[in-house]
Scaffold this motif. Structure first.
Motif, PDB file in Angstrom:
ATOM      1  N   PRO A 124     -41.559  25.476  23.210  1.00 30.54           N
ATOM      2  CA  PRO A 124     -40.104  25.319  23.112  1.00 30.54           C
ATOM      3  C   PRO A 124     -39.573  24.245  24.049  1.00 30.54           C
ATOM      4  O   PRO A 124     -39.945  24.196  25.211  1.00 30.54           O
ATOM      5  N   LYS A 125     -38.739  23.400  23.517  1.00 28.52           N
ATOM      6  CA  LYS A 125     -37.982  22.403  24.270  1.00 28.52           C
ATOM      7  C   LYS A 125     -36.558  22.406  23.724  1.00 28.52           C
ATOM      8  O   LYS A 125     -36.285  22.986  22.674  1.00 28.52           O
ATOM      9  N   GLU A 126     -35.656  21.734  24.392  1.00 29.79           N
ATOM     10  CA  GLU A 126     -34.267  21.736  23.935  1.00 29.79           C
ATOM     11  C   GLU A 126     -34.137  21.171  22.525  1.00 29.79           C
ATOM     12  O   GLU A 126     -33.330  21.658  21.725  1.00 29.79           O
ATOM     13  N   GLU A 127     -34.911  20.146  22.208  1.00 27.04           N
ATOM     14  CA  GLU A 127     -34.823  19.551  20.883  1.00 27.04           C
ATOM     15  C   GLU A 127     -35.189  20.563  19.800  1.00 27.04           C
ATOM     16  O   GLU A 127     -34.644  20.520  18.686  1.00 27.04           O
ATOM     17  N   ALA A 128     -36.111  21.496  20.121  1.00 29.67           N
ATOM     18  CA  ALA A 128     -36.485  22.532  19.158  1.00 29.67           C
ATOM     19  C   ALA A 128     -35.347  23.520  18.962  1.00 29.67           C
ATOM     20  O   ALA A 128     -35.111  23.997  17.843  1.00 29.67           O
ATOM     21  N   MET A 129     -34.632  23.861  20.025  1.00 28.86           N
ATOM     22  CA  MET A 129     -33.495  24.767  19.899  1.00 28.86           C
ATOM     23  C   MET A 129     -32.381  24.132  19.069  1.00 28.86           C
ATOM     24  O   MET A 129     -31.738  24.795  18.252  1.00 28.86           O
ATOM     25  N   ILE A 130     -32.168  22.845  19.282  1.00 31.33           N
ATOM     26  CA  ILE A 130     -31.177  22.127  18.475  1.00 31.33           C
ATOM     27  C   ILE A 130     -31.597  22.149  17.005  1.00 31.33           C
ATOM     28  O   ILE A 130     -30.773  22.364  16.110  1.00 31.33           O
ATOM     29  N   ALA A 131     -32.896  21.958  16.745  1.00 36.55           N
ATOM     30  CA  ALA A 131     -33.389  21.937  15.366  1.00 36.55           C
ATOM     31  C   ALA A 131     -33.174  23.280  14.683  1.00 36.55           C
ATOM     32  O   ALA A 131     -32.858  23.331  13.480  1.00 36.55           O
ATOM     33  N   ILE A 132     -33.352  24.388  15.402  1.00 31.58           N
ATOM     34  CA  ILE A 132     -33.145  25.706  14.812  1.00 31.58           C
ATOM     35  C   ILE A 132     -31.686  25.857  14.386  1.00 31.58           C
ATOM     36  O   ILE A 132     -31.378  26.358  13.295  1.00 31.58           O
ATOM     37  N   ALA A 133     -30.773  25.423  15.246  1.00 34.33           N
ATOM     38  CA  ALA A 133     -29.350  25.513  14.895  1.00 34.33           C
ATOM     39  C   ALA A 133     -29.030  24.605  13.715  1.00 34.33           C
ATOM     40  O   ALA A 133     -28.303  24.993  12.790  1.00 34.33           O
ATOM     41  N   LEU A 134     -29.578  23.384  13.727  1.00 37.86           N
ATOM     42  CA  LEU A 134     -29.321  22.468  12.622  1.00 37.86           C
ATOM     43  C   LEU A 134     -29.888  23.000  11.315  1.00 37.86           C
ATOM     44  O   LEU A 134     -29.340  22.731  10.237  1.00 37.86           O
TER      45      LEU A 134
END
Length: 503
Positions: free
Chosen positions: A321-331
């Motif tokens: 997990p990285k921040e970009e992955a969390m953003i991708a889940i929301a997107l």
């Protein structure tokens, strides 16, 4: 728009989701190591108040959980993201109203677009409270971090890189990695299909330099807007206004006519001379490896402006997990209605975080005719720019829970004949960071039809899937505690096995 980075930090702190660190830390390696451990644990955002070699604090991990990503968009629950996606989907494929009721339903959306238009701050914008020009420009004072030991240098990651089309002035706002090269130069790493790269090619054709502005430390909602590749003829500023419910306040740069968020903590103004490049990289990237070294455009920074006591906001890439992955889940939640608008037969889709958030997609469809799974996969690859680099697409029936890896694997194992149901599209444009490709930047895509086959896809009857008797299943569920089993979950696979953090 009254929101900014500081407002979001205050929100996180009020909800117990921000930890201030006053102990001195190194921006090379140490900041990222601490943040990485917090990311893995789903921990709070961090504000490093004592970064060696810089007078400015560093904020990281602000978007390190899906919950905080949702908060950054002014929402409280993930389910609200789909409503936003539906709104954007209507803008993507608007239809003339067929009735008075249709017109009444579309009117609020038009009003939202009007409210979302950006405004202008003409005097004393916050981002220009301090102005540094010429020899006073010193990028070493900005606490850019070096996340990994093999990285070539320090990087700027969460900056909005703003350019405009040399022909018609249309702006582009993107999130690109920049490497510090010297006291006043950086290289920018962008893919050839991105807006900034297109603008640079047009500038080269006209024999002009390309003005660039890099806004750092903005409202995280603007980061989300810049990261959303939605094919609508609206600027990222309008997207952000739609997200926020109000227009972004913009200010003009001091050395060009580019517009930047007036509340930015830092703004770096410069130019790119077409053909002027320097080696960029290697750096740790989202694939989980060090990327290669590429000649990348050189940005010469002429002016740096910032707020009083600015805060530097950063992030870094790597295996989830990285921040970009969390953003991708929301997107993913926002994309779902958009994808349905493009490909109506798609019931749902999922990008597992463990598959690097975009390299593998699972689609579910309500199958109505032969070959439909292939059509859905092909349509997916062309629906949004973000899906251009999706390497694997698995298509399943609508009764499969695409967030449950055991069900998806069962569908593949029980419904796929490799000779019939795998289809490869060779030699397509690809992410240059994907080393699995035989040729860097050129790779194949694989579609897997894991749906139940119907004639003429097959010439024999398909077996009937085993299912529990509904009445008995309901009775057992009701009597579960009576059996003395109340302390044992009723069953099911935890979808977090795919890196998913909530439906």
């Amino acid at each position: 728009m009254g929101r900014d980075l500081r407002t979001f930090l205050q929100l996180l702190e009020s909800r117990g989701q921000l930890r201030r660190i006053s102990a001195p830390v190194e921006r090379d390696l140490e900041v990222a190591e601490i943040a990485n451990r917090l990311l893995a644990a789903g921990g709070p955002a961090l504000l490093f108040e004592n970064v060696k070699g810089s007078p400015f604090p560093v904020a990281v991990n602000l978007l390190g959980t899906v919950e905080r990503v949702v908060w950054s968009m002014g929402l409280e629950e993930q389910q609200q993201l789909e409503a936003l996606g539906e709104k954007l989907g209507k803008l993507q494929k608007p239809r003339p109203p067929r009735s008075l009721q249709d017109a009444l339903e579309f009117a609020p959306l038009l009003f939202d677009v009007i409210k979302a238009r950006p405004g202008r701050v003409l005097f004393a914008p916050e981002c220009q409270q301090v102005v540094l020009e010429g020899k006073a420009v010193d990028l070493d004072r900005i606490p850019m971090i070096r996340p990994y030991a093999g990285d070539a240098g320090r990087i700027l990651t969460f900056g909005l890189v703003i350019t405009h089309d040399p022909e018609d002035g249309t702006p582009n706002v993107g999130i690109y990695r920049l490497q510090q090269q010297s006291r006043d130069t950086m290289t920018v790493h962008w893919l050839s299909v991105r807006g900034g790269a297109r603008h640079l090619r047009k500038a080269a054709e006209r024999g002009q330099k390309l003005p660039v502005a890099i806004a750092v430390g903005v409202d995280p909602l603007l980061v989300m807007a810049a990261a959303t590749p939605i094919p609508v003829e609206l600027s990222e500023w309008v997207f952000a206004g739609l997200y926020a419910g109000e227009g972004v306040q913009l200010a003009q740069c001091r050395t060009s006519d580019l517009l930047v968020p007036a509340h930015s903590e830092f703004v770096l103004e410069g130019t790119i001379t077409p053909g002027e490049v320097l080696p960029d990289g290697p750096f740790g990237d989202h694939m989980g490896y060090y990327g290669g070294v590429e000649d990348s455009p050189l940005v010469r920074i002429h002016t740096v402006t910032h707020r009083h006591d600015p805060i530097y906001h950063t992030t870094f890439s790597g295996r989830p997990p990285k921040e970009e992955a969390m953003i991708a889940i929301a997107l993913n939640r926002i994309y779902t209605p958009l994808l349905r608008a493009q490909v109506p037969e798609v019931r749902d889709f999922f990008l597992p975080m463990d598959a690097l958030s975009y390299k593998l997609a699972v689609l579910s469809i309500k199958k109505a005719y032969p070959g439909q799974a292939r059509r859905a996969a092909m349509a997916f690859w062309t629906a949004l720019a973000q899906f251009t680099y999706t390497k694997f697409v698995i298509v399943v029936d609508e009764d499969i829970d695409i967030r449950d890896p055991s069900q998806v694997v069962w569908a593949i194992a029980s419904k796929v004949d490799p000779e019939r149901d795998l289809f490869v599209i060779p030699r397509t444009p690809f992410d240059t960071l994907d080393f699995a490709c035989e040729r860097i930047g050129l790779g194949a895509r694989l579609g897997i039809d894991a749906t139940t086959k119907i004639p003429p896809e097959t010439d024999h009857a398909w077996g009937e899937p085993l299912r529990a008797d509904p009445a008995t299943a309901e009775q057992v569920s009701k009597r579960w505690a009576e059996y003395g089993l109340g302390d044992i979950p009723l069953g099911g696979v935890d979808p977090r096995a795919w890196g998913y953090s909530g439906k």
